[in-house]
Scaffold this active site. Structure first.
Site, mmCIF file in Angstrom:
data_model
loop_
_atom_site.group_PDB
_atom_site.id
_atom_site.type_symbol
_atom_site.label_atom_id
_atom_site.label_comp_id
_atom_site.label_asym_id
_atom_site.label_seq_id
_atom_site.Cartn_x
_atom_site.Cartn_y
_atom_site.Cartn_z
ATOM 1 N N ALA A 1 0.819 -1.218 0.000
ATOM 2 C CA ALA A 1 0.000 0.000 0.000
ATOM 3 C C ALA A 1 0.857 1.275 0.000
ATOM 4 C CB ALA A 1 -0.998 0.012 1.175
ATOM 5 N N ALA B 1 7.449 13.566 2.602
ATOM 6 C CA ALA B 1 7.464 12.429 1.679
ATOM 7 C C ALA B 1 6.089 11.787 1.508
ATOM 8 C CB ALA B 1 8.462 11.382 2.150
ATOM 9 N N LYS B 2 5.870 11.296 0.280
ATOM 10 C CA LYS B 2 4.671 10.528 -0.066
ATOM 11 C C LYS B 2 5.120 9.153 -0.577
ATOM 12 C CE LYS B 2 2.303 14.727 -1.701
ATOM 13 N NZ LYS B 2 1.747 15.414 -2.891
ATOM 14 N N GLY B 3 4.186 8.214 -0.635
ATOM 15 C CA GLY B 3 4.532 6.875 -1.129
ATOM 16 C C GLY B 3 4.309 6.778 -2.629
ATOM 17 N N GLU C 1 3.976 1.844 -5.612
ATOM 18 C CA GLU C 1 3.068 1.101 -6.484
ATOM 19 C C GLU C 1 2.692 1.858 -7.744
ATOM 20 O OE1 GLU C 1 -0.009 -1.272 -4.030
ATOM 21 O OE2 GLU C 1 0.445 0.542 -2.915
#
Lengths: 334, 454, 160
Positions: free
Chosen positions: A86, A285-287, A290
């Site tokens: 996720a 920061a962001k992910g 994916e």
């Protein structure tokens, strides 16, 4: 004939479990030699948690990245991490590490304060020392502070941190909810070359712009973007577990029958990273782990349309599908 | 603010281990006396087990243990719906569903012993096409029906605004259907678990999982260590008396995985390796072959998505209606999670005053699907971004322009009515245009993600 | 069982093996040399790449007895006692791995390339590594790493 076309696709992607409810805990332990152990149940599967999380701990503690050990190998000693999925680790585990390291640093401040003749809140951790803000000459090495804690004050310098989001269930009537921690953004253009005789689609160019909030480790973030781009192109042109869907017949059984992209399939790739910080993310920061595989496949479809004027809306775009679509287009007299 | 570590491309922490071959993955751990595990899998897509006799296999030289459903303390599991069996006891719902397992001194003996198990299955008619499975007279994949109920509806509903009002404002209706196929994650490291009975009546499991704690709870339940303390205690006695497993319990060892991409969020090899270790009292390793990985591991589900958009001549999307079908395979797994995640984001990063999303989970007699990189959002982005170009084509608007016109901005809402912040779509497009030397109209070059004026 | 005598990374090994056993099984399960990985056992992925008398081979497809008397080099033997090989250093410095599972095979295949062609073009590098699958798709950095190592070794600045 070989025809070229360009296709655009944009994307957004949520960081963290859809609907929340996930969390990560971390422990940061300061050793008498001034180095630190980061103990966390986060799995390293190639995404780089083993690198970016120690980078964060080092930053907070004012020590070198090389002075942080990453310990994540078992459920007896490593605190709970929901998991490496996720696109959540940099954000969730990162925030837990920041809290744990800040907590440990506070203990160092309290131990060092009397010797430095200052209040704990007037101290900072810089260059491997605990020192008085604005008076860098008043400093003690972190190892010395940790040792003093152990031998004189019987204070074991260990910090803990936990970070998570509450669960948000969708309203059963409307679906309304608060499903995300933050969103990352991307724009991608892909250029293809279509051979109208063989039907083969070759991706020749891929340009991406990703908003990562803050790239904690720019080279590794870029590598993840490029790896995802290649996986997305591989989905668009090669991969299908059910070649006769919905029939389960003739499923591929090996990596010879199920082709994935190799060095020979990769186009010219360029990546640009931009930073629109998330208010809660570690340093913003962001992910993005994916989403990097998402925009390439529609971009390839759009590029093929640009090249030969047909819509192929069931990837993978195999040579057979291209030739059939061209035949139909011809029949229709377009 | 200057940083010492943040924003620096520090070398990979385990990079030296990678390049020297010292990085340790589960299959690189060797414990003397380890038995090889193989599973007997269903040879049919759907049926009822009428006879299962393992006695000949048990007597085969080298075989140290055989397990069937009768050896599983709690034979139901699942993240959200407890509908799956570790070893099927009666119904089988997909080809490859595990029915029994053998542990032997070596792989050859384990494989040969599998052939000695007598298995009789009464075949039933399977259904593979979700559109067929949704019909009322379709063969039942699951007794409770082929479509997952979300509350009292056979789909997840997410809407915002007034969809009919939106369509009434439209100059054109553009409707298209998109298909996203099934992919294998294909990490180069396949599923592998090594379960080792240890001192203090504990069980250590070396595993490839992406989330050690994510699976721990499921495994505790399967091994008869539910959340209820009283139950745990009685189960403890049961195991402890056999000298195999004590109160606390399972230790997962992992953390370094040879690629996953979502494919290592299921139990896969863990539960059967663990049960085998308890049965035999020996370390047991189950490494899936590439063929098993290709045919039987959780895979990306196929998705079928229909977009119906109402658009104005100047390119604004005034209504967007999406219906998606997620082909779950034979068990629920994470499908009830992904149907939500899909429904939240499928409509795309656009300003949609009127939007309605319905998304259904349909069971078919195929291998259960599972998490994958981009879970649920990937097919949504795929469908939405092709649809945007199709709208652009129909309205004779440039594909860049159609996106600038509709791009979501700070303060806008998703279909879930979530108000957004740190939005940066317009800016990434402008940056891409700059990188490509792609000319964009002045009015779009000066656009930002700043909130719309009321 | 038959006696197999091979040299692995410069060290003589005598092991009793089943006549049908693959070299990969002998290396991993009997000698516990785990650099070569099991990815497919059908020769498709390249994770088990080793050098047999200097030639690039798939250990999974190689019958162990068929290489009796040979010199085998795995990733563990690439750097030798002199520290890291230029390729290993270059992979490390160029962030050329993500999960790392394919890396041992990539490095062995790259070594085979540079041994035969010290100054490969980008296309030659791509062709030489096309049988080594990397699902993380770190290919861009892998190619950069091989290029950079080739420059260093061909200038005489690197390890042997």
């Amino acid at each position: 004939m070989k025809k070229r076309g360009k296709g655009l696709a944009v994307a957004f992607y949520p960081t963290g479990m859809g609907g929340g409810g996930d969390f990560t805990n971390a422990i940061v332990k300061i050793k008498p030699d001034g180095t630190a152990d980061l103990i966390i149940g986060t799995v390293e599967l190639g995404q780089g948690a083993c690198t970016v999380l120690p980078q964060m701990a080092a930053e907070i503690l004012g020590i070198e990245y090389e002075q942080v050990k990453f310990i994540n190998d078992n459920t007896d000693s490593c605190p709970i991490c929901f998991g490496s999925f996720a696109s959540r680790v940099t954000y969730f585990a990162g925030n837990a590490v920041i809290k744990a390291a800040t907590n440990a640093r506070q203990k160092l401040f309290e131990i060092a304060a009397p010797d430095l003749g200052a209040a704990p809140e007037d101290l900072e951790a810089v260059d491997g020392t605990i020192r008085v803000k604005n008076s860098p000459e008043k400093a003690l090495p972190i190892g010395q502070v940790a040792t003093k804690g152990l031998y004189e004050k019987h204070e074991f310098v260990v910090g803990t941190g936990s970070f998570g989001r509450p669960r948000s269930f969708p309203d059963p009537e409307t679906g309304a909810c608060d499903p995300l921690a933050t969103l990352a953004w991307a724009s991608v253009q892909i250029e293809v070359e279509v051979d109208t005789e063989t039907g083969v689609v070759t991706v020749i160019d891929s340009r991406s712009v990703y908003d990562v909030g803050k790239a904690i480790n720019p080279e590794m973030a870029k590598l993840q973007v490029e790896g995802g781009a290649i996986m997305g192109m591989s989905w668009a042109t090669l991969e299908n577990l059910y070649p006769f869907y919905p029939s389960p017949k003739f499923q591929p059984r090996s990596l010879g029958q199920y082709m994935i992209a190799t060095t020979m399939d990769i186009p010219h790739i360029e990546t640009t990273m931009v930073e629109c910080p998330s208010p809660v993310g570690p340093w913003g920061a962001k992910g993005i782990g994916e989403m990097t595989a998402n925009p390439p496949s529609p971009a390839v479809v759009n590029a093929v349309h640009d090249a030969i004027g047909v819509w192929i809306t069931d990837i993978p775009i195999t040579p057979e599908k291209v030739l059939r679509a061209l035949e139909e287009k011809e029949k229709a007299g377009n | 603010m200057t940083f010492k570590s943040i924003g620096k491309s520090k070398p990979r922490y385990n990079g030296l281990d990678h390049v020297t071959g010292q990085a340790q993955y589960v299959d690189d751990i060797f414990i003397p006396g380890t038995l090889a595990v193989k599973a007997l899998r269903s040879p049919v897509h759907k049926g009822i087990i009428r006879k299962l006799d393992t006695s000949r296999a048990e007597k085969f030289p080298g075989v140290k243990g055989v397990i069937t459903a009768a050896d599983v303390p709690c034979n139901t599991y699942g993240y959200l719906t407890l509908d799956q069996a570790v070893l099927a006891d009666k119904a089988v719902r997909y080809m490859g569903e595990p029915i029994a397992a053998v542990a032997a001194d070596n792989l050859e003996a384990a494989n040969e012993a599998l052939d000695l198990i007598t298995l009789e299955i009464e075949q039933e008619t399977p259904v593979f096409d979700p559109l067929e499975a949704m019909k009322p007279d379709a063969p039942k994949v699951r007794p409770e029906g082929n479509v997952l109920m979300v509350g009292n509806r056979p789909y997840r509903l997410v809407f915002n605004g007034d969809i009919e009002k939106g369509f009434a404002q439209a100059d054109e209706i553009i409707e298209n259907t998109f298909f996203f196929p099934s992919q294998e994650h294909a990490p180069i490291e396949t599923q592998v678990s090594l379960a080792v009975p240890e001192k203090d009546s504990r069980l250590t499991i070396y595993t490839v999982t992406q989330g050690m704690y994510f699976l721990l709870r499921q495994l505790q339940r399967i091994l008869g260590q539910g959340d209820d303390l009283t139950n745990r205690w009685s189960e403890r006695m049961q195991y402890a008396s056999r000298g195999h497993l004590g109160f606390c319990d399972i230790k997962y060892v992992g953390g370094n995985v040879g690629g996953a991409f979502g494919g290592k969020t299921e139990l896969h090899a863990d539960a059967i390796a663990a049960l085998m270790a308890l049965k035999t009292g020996r370390p047991c390793k189950w490494r899936w072959t590439r063929e098993e990985e290709m045919l039987y591991s959780a895979r990306h589900s196929p998705w079928r998505m229909t977009f119906k958009d109402g658009v104005t001549k100047d390119g604004r999307i005034v209504a967007r209606k999406v219906f998606s079908i997620h082909d779950a395979g034979a068990y629920t797994g994470l499908s009830s999670y992904v149907v939500d995640k899909h429904a939240f984001y499928v409509a795309g990063p656009y300003y949609l005053p009127n939007v309605e999303v319905k998304c259904a989970v349909v069971y078919t007699n195929k291998v259960p699907t599972g998490a994958i990189r981009g879970f649920g959002v990937t097919p949504g982005t795929y469908a939405c971004e092709i649809q945007m170009n199709m709208i652009a084509e129909k309205l004779r608007i440039d594909p860049w322009e159609i996106r600038f016109i509709n791009a979501i901005r700070n303060g806008d809402q998703l279909a879930t009515r979530t108000k957004l912040e740190s939005v940066y779509l317009i800016e990434t497009m402008q940056k891409l245009a700059e990188a490509l030397n792609h000319p964009i109209d002045k009015k779009y070059a000066s656009l930002t993600s700043a909130p719309r004026e009321a | 069982m038959v006696l197999l005598e091979i040299s692995v990374n410069g060290k003589g090994c005598r092991v009793l093996v089943d006549a049908t056993t693959s070299l990969l099984t002998v290396l991993r399960e009997q000698l516990h040399i785990t650099g070569p990985k099991i990815g497919c056992e059908t020769g498709d992925c390249g994770a088990c790449s080793v050098l047999i008398d200097g030639k690039l081979r798939r250990a999974c497809l190689t019958n162990a007895m068929s290489v009796n008397g040979s010199e085998i080099t795995t990733v563990e033997g690439i750097g030798g006692s002199g520290g890291l090989h230029a390729l290993q250093k270059s992979f490390y410095e160029h962030h050329a791995s993500q999960c790392g599972y394919c890396t041992p095979g990539m490095i062995v295949a790259s070594k085979a390339l540079l041994d035969n062609n010290p100054t490969p073009t980008e296309l030659e590098i791509k062709e030489a590594l096309s049988g080594n699958l990397c699902r993380c798709a770190s290919y861009v950095n892998i190619i950069k790493a091989v290029k950079s190592a080739a420059l260093k070794t061909s200038n005489g600045g690197g390890e042997p």
